[in-house]
Enzyme design. Structure first.
Site, PDB file in Angstrom:
ATOM      1  N   LYS A  97      -1.243  10.260   4.250  1.00  0.00           N
ATOM      2  CA  LYS A  97      -0.307  11.210   3.637  1.00  0.00           C
ATOM      3  C   LYS A  97       0.194  12.250   4.639  1.00  0.00           C
ATOM      4  O   LYS A  97      -0.349  12.400   5.721  1.00  0.00           O
ATOM      5  CB  LYS A  97      -0.955  11.877   2.419  1.00  0.00           C
ATOM      6  N   ARG A 112      -9.089   6.242  -2.233  1.00  0.00           N
ATOM      7  CA  ARG A 112      -7.946   5.325  -2.321  1.00  0.00           C
ATOM      8  C   ARG A 112      -7.306   5.263  -0.943  1.00  0.00           C
ATOM      9  O   ARG A 112      -6.786   6.270  -0.458  1.00  0.00           O
ATOM     10  CB  ARG A 112      -6.971   5.864  -3.377  1.00  0.00           C
TER      11      ARG A 112
HETATM   12  N1  HH2 Z   1      -1.219   8.532  -4.250  1.00  0.00           N
HETATM   13  C1  HH2 Z   1      -0.142   7.730  -4.286  1.00  0.00           C
HETATM   14  C2  HH2 Z   1       0.017   6.810  -5.330  1.00  0.00           C
HETATM   15  N2  HH2 Z   1      -0.912   6.683  -6.297  1.00  0.00           N
HETATM   16  N3  HH2 Z   1      -2.991   7.328  -7.239  1.00  0.00           N
HETATM   17  C3  HH2 Z   1      -4.081   8.096  -7.208  1.00  0.00           C
HETATM   18  N4  HH2 Z   1      -5.022   7.975  -8.144  1.00  0.00           N
HETATM   19  N5  HH2 Z   1      -4.264   9.033  -6.212  1.00  0.00           N
HETATM   20  C4  HH2 Z   1      -3.350   9.225  -5.222  1.00  0.00           C
HETATM   21  O1  HH2 Z   1      -3.558  10.114  -4.366  1.00  0.00           O
HETATM   22  C5  HH2 Z   1      -2.178   8.415  -5.224  1.00  0.00           C
HETATM   23  C6  HH2 Z   1      -2.021   7.460  -6.267  1.00  0.00           C
HETATM   24  C7  HH2 Z   1       0.883   7.823  -3.200  1.00  0.00           C
HETATM   25  O2  HH2 Z   1       0.548   7.005  -2.130  1.00  0.00           O
HETATM   26  P1  HH2 Z   1       1.090   5.511  -1.884  1.00  0.00           P
HETATM   27  O3  HH2 Z   1       0.756   4.587  -3.010  1.00  0.00           O
HETATM   28  O4  HH2 Z   1       0.585   5.060  -0.569  1.00  0.00           O
HETATM   29  O5  HH2 Z   1       2.650   5.675  -1.742  1.00  0.00           O
HETATM   30  P2  HH2 Z   1       3.868   5.492  -2.737  1.00  0.00           P
HETATM   31  O6  HH2 Z   1       3.665   6.355  -3.927  1.00  0.00           O
HETATM   32  O7  HH2 Z   1       5.071   5.907  -1.914  1.00  0.00           O
HETATM   33  O8  HH2 Z   1       3.927   4.047  -3.155  1.00  0.00           O
END
Ligand code: HH2
Length: 287
Positions: free
Chosen positions: A222, A256
């Protein structure tokens, strides 16, 4: 006895930190957008994450990065469901990262282990979509929506406010008949939080963990890792592993992450050397 998070056909014992591997079947996720949009590549990557030691593989079809455009339910279903079904067939504990009740229902019907909602089951029909099932739930804190959340977020006491709002969501889930041992909570790093808020939340994880629900922490790749290290998204593995270790030391039960192999190794080392357990159980000590 160690706490257990019940997740459909799976029960995650929380005697050791657990790893949720990220599988974004999206065009625009901040770190891996577009890479796993094709069904077969997504399935292959999900299986790879499981073989690297992911306890859950978290499949998402809608990016929630700041400013991301919402995705229609039929598009999200078409992206995630073939991947969810294929991974479930292979025996993988699949978590589905969605805010939409339609997607939750389809995922539950397909045998997913967990529903992970960055909107903490606040959408109309979200609680009903999961209440009658046995799946595990992750309720994450977000201030605002992905479109607006990073526009100067403000808190008087970020740790107390996030904890209280998450506990209110846990109560709403339990009021719908959902057993407490199906619920985990996530402070939502980067979701309506600036750098100082994220730092305070990481330091304040023990306060959240003390509420008694397993805590999920997502810091992987992040922006805050980039701000600290000065590295672009594809080069934040070491920084992300460091953050995952700190989260676990501060009471997170599940991290995660994108980089499962590296995180699993680091957590084994943490357990063996800091917490004094694990060697000889999960791995042999070799010279
Ligand atoms: N962060 C993201 C998405 N889902 N779920 C939980 N429980 N906790 C988190 O911190 C979290 C999440 C964002 O990260 P990412 O999936 O890598 O990116 P994007 O939302 O751009 O797909």
């Amino acid at each position: 006895m160690a706490a257990v998070l019940r997740c459909g056909a799976f029960a995650l014992t929380l005697d050791r930190p657990r790893v949720m591997g990220i599988l974004n079947v999206t065009a625009d996720s901040f770190s891996d957008g577009g890479r796993f949009l094709g069904e077969s590549r997504a399935i292959e990557h999900g299986l790879a994450l499981a073989s690297q030691g992911a306890d859950l593989v978290d499949v998402g079809g809608e990016s929630t990065r700041p400013g991301a455009a919402p995705v229609a339910a039929d598009v999200e279903l078409a992206r995630v469901m073939p991947v969810v079904r294929a991974l479930v067939r292979e025996g993988v504990a699949v978590s589905v990262d969605t805010m939409k009740p339609e997607v939750m229902r389809a995922a539950v019907d397909a045998g997913c282990a967990m529903v992970n909602d960055v909107n903490a089951f606040r959408a109309d029909g979200a609680i009903a979509a999961v209440a009658g099932s046995a799946v595990g739930l992750c309720a994450m804190h977000m201030k605002g929506t992905p479109a607006t959340m990073q526009a100067d977020p403000h808190y008087d006491d970020v740790v107390a406010e996030v904890r209280d709002q998450l506990l209110e969501r846990a109560r709403a889930l339990e009021a719908a008949g959902i057993a407490r041992d199906r619920i985990s909570l996530d402070p939502g790093f980067g979701f309506g939080k600036n750098f100082a808020h994220n730092v305070a939340l990481l330091a304040g994880l023990p306060t959240l963990a003390a509420a008694g629900y397993p805590v999920v922490a997502g810091l992987s790749r992040k922006r805050m890792i980039g701000e600290i290290t000065g590295r672009p998204v594809e080069d934040r593995v070491a920084g992300s592993v460091a953050a995952a270790l700190l989260a676990v030391q501060n009471g997170a039960s599940i991290v995660r992450v994108h980089d499962v192999k590296e995180t699993v190794d680091a957590l084994k080392v943490l357990r063996a050397l800091t917490l004094g357990r694990g060697v000889g159980v999960e791995g042999q000590v070799k010279k």
